[in-house]
Each structure stands twice: as structure tokens, then as C-alpha cells.
Design a protein around this motif. Structure first.
Motif, PDB file in Angstrom:
ATOM      1  N   SER A 238       0.835  -1.196   0.000  1.00 38.94           N
ATOM      2  CA  SER A 238       0.000   0.000   0.000  1.00 38.94           C
ATOM      3  C   SER A 238       0.872   1.249   0.000  1.00 38.94           C
ATOM      4  O   SER A 238       2.017   1.229   0.464  1.00 38.94           O
ATOM      5  CB  SER A 238      -0.912   0.003   1.227  1.00 38.94           C
TER       6      SER A 238
ATOM      7  N   VAL B 264      -3.526   4.878 -10.883  1.00 40.30           N
ATOM      8  CA  VAL B 264      -4.207   4.778  -9.588  1.00 40.30           C
ATOM      9  C   VAL B 264      -5.426   3.862  -9.701  1.00 40.30           C
ATOM     10  O   VAL B 264      -5.643   2.970  -8.866  1.00 40.30           O
ATOM     11  CB  VAL B 264      -4.626   6.173  -9.092  1.00 40.30           C
ATOM     12  N   ASP B 265      -6.227   4.058 -10.736  1.00 40.74           N
ATOM     13  CA  ASP B 265      -7.436   3.251 -10.911  1.00 40.74           C
ATOM     14  C   ASP B 265      -7.089   1.769 -11.057  1.00 40.74           C
ATOM     15  O   ASP B 265      -7.778   0.904 -10.498  1.00 40.74           O
ATOM     16  CB  ASP B 265      -8.211   3.728 -12.135  1.00 40.74           C
TER      17      ASP B 265
ATOM     18  N   ARG C 209      -6.037   0.330  -7.720  1.00 37.15           N
ATOM     19  CA  ARG C 209      -7.152   0.233  -6.772  1.00 37.15           C
ATOM     20  C   ARG C 209      -8.056  -0.957  -7.038  1.00 37.15           C
ATOM     21  O   ARG C 209      -8.911  -1.274  -6.207  1.00 37.15           O
ATOM     22  CB  ARG C 209      -7.952   1.541  -6.787  1.00 37.15           C
ATOM     23  N   THR C 210      -7.900  -1.612  -8.182  1.00 35.62           N
ATOM     24  CA  THR C 210      -8.690  -2.820  -8.445  1.00 35.62           C
ATOM     25  C   THR C 210      -8.118  -4.038  -7.729  1.00 35.62           C
ATOM     26  O   THR C 210      -8.789  -5.076  -7.653  1.00 35.62           O
ATOM     27  CB  THR C 210      -8.744  -3.124  -9.952  1.00 35.62           C
ATOM     28  N   GLN C 211      -6.909  -3.913  -7.221  1.00 31.29           N
ATOM     29  CA  GLN C 211      -6.262  -5.047  -6.571  1.00 31.29           C
ATOM     30  C   GLN C 211      -6.768  -5.229  -5.151  1.00 31.29           C
ATOM     31  O   GLN C 211      -7.075  -4.254  -4.450  1.00 31.29           O
ATOM     32  CB  GLN C 211      -4.742  -4.846  -6.551  1.00 31.29           C
ATOM     33  N   ARG C 212      -6.796  -6.442  -4.722  1.00 31.72           N
ATOM     34  CA  ARG C 212      -7.186  -6.749  -3.351  1.00 31.72           C
ATOM     35  C   ARG C 212      -5.969  -6.707  -2.439  1.00 31.72           C
ATOM     36  O   ARG C 212      -4.835  -6.838  -2.878  1.00 31.72           O
ATOM     37  CB  ARG C 212      -7.837  -8.124  -3.301  1.00 31.72           C
TER      38      ARG C 212
ATOM     39  N   THR D  58      -4.119  -0.857  -0.326  1.00 35.11           N
ATOM     40  CA  THR D  58      -4.900   0.373  -0.382  1.00 35.11           C
ATOM     41  C   THR D  58      -4.035   1.471  -0.986  1.00 35.11           C
ATOM     42  O   THR D  58      -2.908   1.701  -0.517  1.00 35.11           O
ATOM     43  CB  THR D  58      -5.362   0.798   1.025  1.00 35.11           C
ATOM     44  N   ILE D  59      -4.534   2.108  -2.030  1.00 35.94           N
ATOM     45  CA  ILE D  59      -3.797   3.170  -2.697  1.00 35.94           C
ATOM     46  C   ILE D  59      -4.484   4.507  -2.439  1.00 35.94           C
ATOM     47  O   ILE D  59      -5.652   4.690  -2.795  1.00 35.94           O
ATOM     48  CB  ILE D  59      -3.698   2.914  -4.215  1.00 35.94           C
ATOM     49  N   HIS D  60      -3.763   5.406  -1.800  1.00 30.27           N
ATOM     50  CA  HIS D  60      -4.246   6.775  -1.624  1.00 30.27           C
ATOM     51  C   HIS D  60      -3.754   7.627  -2.793  1.00 30.27           C
ATOM     52  O   HIS D  60      -2.683   7.361  -3.351  1.00 30.27           O
ATOM     53  CB  HIS D  60      -3.744   7.353  -0.307  1.00 30.27           C
ATOM     54  N   HIS D  61      -4.528   8.644  -3.127  1.00 29.95           N
ATOM     55  CA  HIS D  61      -4.168   9.519  -4.242  1.00 29.95           C
ATOM     56  C   HIS D  61      -4.552  10.937  -3.881  1.00 29.95           C
ATOM     57  O   HIS D  61      -5.736  11.235  -3.667  1.00 29.95           O
ATOM     58  CB  HIS D  61      -4.900   9.071  -5.515  1.00 29.95           C
TER      59      HIS D  61
END
Length: 218
Positions: A148, A169-170, A173-176, A179-182
Motif C-alpha cells: 500500500s 491509480v485506478d 485500486r482494483t487489486q485486493r 490500499t492506494i491513496h491519491h
């Protein structure tokens, strides 16, 4: 922040190192922007990231990639620089083998190298990528991204355009399990010349969250 010289794949590498103030402290490494654009470990954003992790009790290294400053070798289009980063991390960890957490931070080209490094080094548990050049370099190696982190972009960045960064980023963010903050910093250009307080405020807010004892992200 003493000057250090340590071995790299193509000769000596020059850096600045802040040792950890306590045993079992976490480790962080900060990577600088593109050498052909004048990027060095003394870049303003690199220095601010370095100071931020140092204040938080990390053992922190920033260094010059091959061919920059006193570092030996010649620019290698990212291939050798990734090897430099791996050697630099090995060097830090030789002093702190008991470190439970490792972070990598980078700006521009350094963000690209840092995200490649985290694919190879499972001990890296967090990243800070400032203006990752998704319009200039291939980021498809992040499949899947193992850690993350936060991606920060200037709203008026004229070098790293917003669209490709948003796509990156998108995709992440599809990965389990990560968590990616932007964050997008209003009015900021590529170098955050007038918005450095806002940039570092974003970094600090994210680190406050991630490093809290009850953080939901590990």
C-alpha cells in the motif's frame, strides 16, 4: 546527516544517511528525479522526504544514482539505477537487520525506480510516489502491486500529466489486499515550487495514518 560512500554494482555510490535513534527502528530510502534533468539526492523534495522520515525515527538514506555527484558509473536508463537502489537498500539493512518495516519514497524518475524496487523486495511495506511519470515510463510491472502507498500529483504538472497517473491509480485500486491513496495538490506544478507545505502536509497526514498503532493498513 553524514556523507556516506558505499559499494554499488558499478562502483562507489554517494549518499547521506541518518542512523536510527533506537533499536528495531524502521528503514526508509528516498530516490531522486531523473539525472538528465538535473536530478540529484539534493533535490528539494527528496530532502524534505528524508527529513520527514528522520523526524519520525526512521533510519533514512538518500543517495545519488550512478554517474551523479560522486557516484561512479554512467546513466543506464533505469536498469542500472534499479540495481543501485537494491544495493543501497542492502547497505542500509546491513546496519539495521532487525528493522521490521521498510519504506521507499521517490519523486519523478525516483518514484518509478522505487515502485520497481518494491516488486523485488517484499520487506517494503509502504511507498510514497510523488509525480510518478506514468506518461513517460511503463508501470505495467505493478501486477500485482505488493504494498500500500500514496501517489501525489500536482494539479498543474506540466511534465507528468494527470490522465496517465489517474489510470495508474485506478488500476492499482482494483487489486485486493492493498490500499492506494491519491492526492492532487491544487495549483502545483511538477516541482511543487509554491506548494511545498501542501505537498509535505499530504505526506505527513498519510504517514500519521499508516504509522498509527491502530492503522487499518499494514
Amino acid at each position: 546527516m553524514p556523507e556516506v560512500i558505499f559499494p554499488g554494482p558499478e562502483g562507489r555510490l554517494e549518499g547521506r544517511f541518518a542512523p536510527a535513534p533506537r533499536p528495531r527502528a524502521p528503514v526508509a530510502m528516498i530516490l531522486h528525479p531523473h539525472p538528465s534533468s538535473g536530478g540529484t539526492m539534493n533535490n528539494r523534495i527528496v530532502q524534505e522526504l528524508y527529513k520527514t522520515f528522520q523526524r519520525r525515527g526512521f533510519a533514512v538514506l538518500r543517495f545519488n544514482f550512478r554517474g551523479v555527484g560522486k557516484s561512479q558509473g554512467v546513466f543506464d536508463n533505469g536498469v542500472g539505477e534499479l540495481s543501485d537502489a537494491a544495493s543501497a537498500l542492502d547497505w542500509v539493512q546491513s546496519f539495521h537487520p532487525e528493522a521490521q518495516t521498510t519504506w521507499v519514497g521517490g519523486f519523478g524518475f525516483g518514484a518509478w525506480i522505487g515502485m520497481q524496487l518494491l516488486m523485488r523486495r517484499p520487506e517494503i511495506r509502504g511507498f510514497i510516489s510523488i509525480a510518478p511519470p506514468a506518461n513517460l515510463f511503463d508501470f505495467t510491472f505493478l501486477a500485482p502491486c505488493p504494498a500500500s502507498g500514496i501517489i501525489i500529483q500536482g494539479e498543474q504538472d506540466e511534465v507528468v500529466t494527470a490522465g496517465p497517473v489517474q489510470k495508474l491509480v485506478d488500476k492499482l485500486r482494483t487489486q485486493r489486499h492493498i490500499t492506494i491513496h491519491h492526492d492532487t495538490i491544487p495549483k502545483a506544478n511538477h516541482f511543487f515550487e509554491q506548494e511545498m507545505p501542501q505537498l509535505m502536509g499530504s505526506v505527513d497526514k498519510y504517514l500519521d495514518m499508516r504509522l498509527a498503532p491502530d492503522s487499518p493498513i499494514r
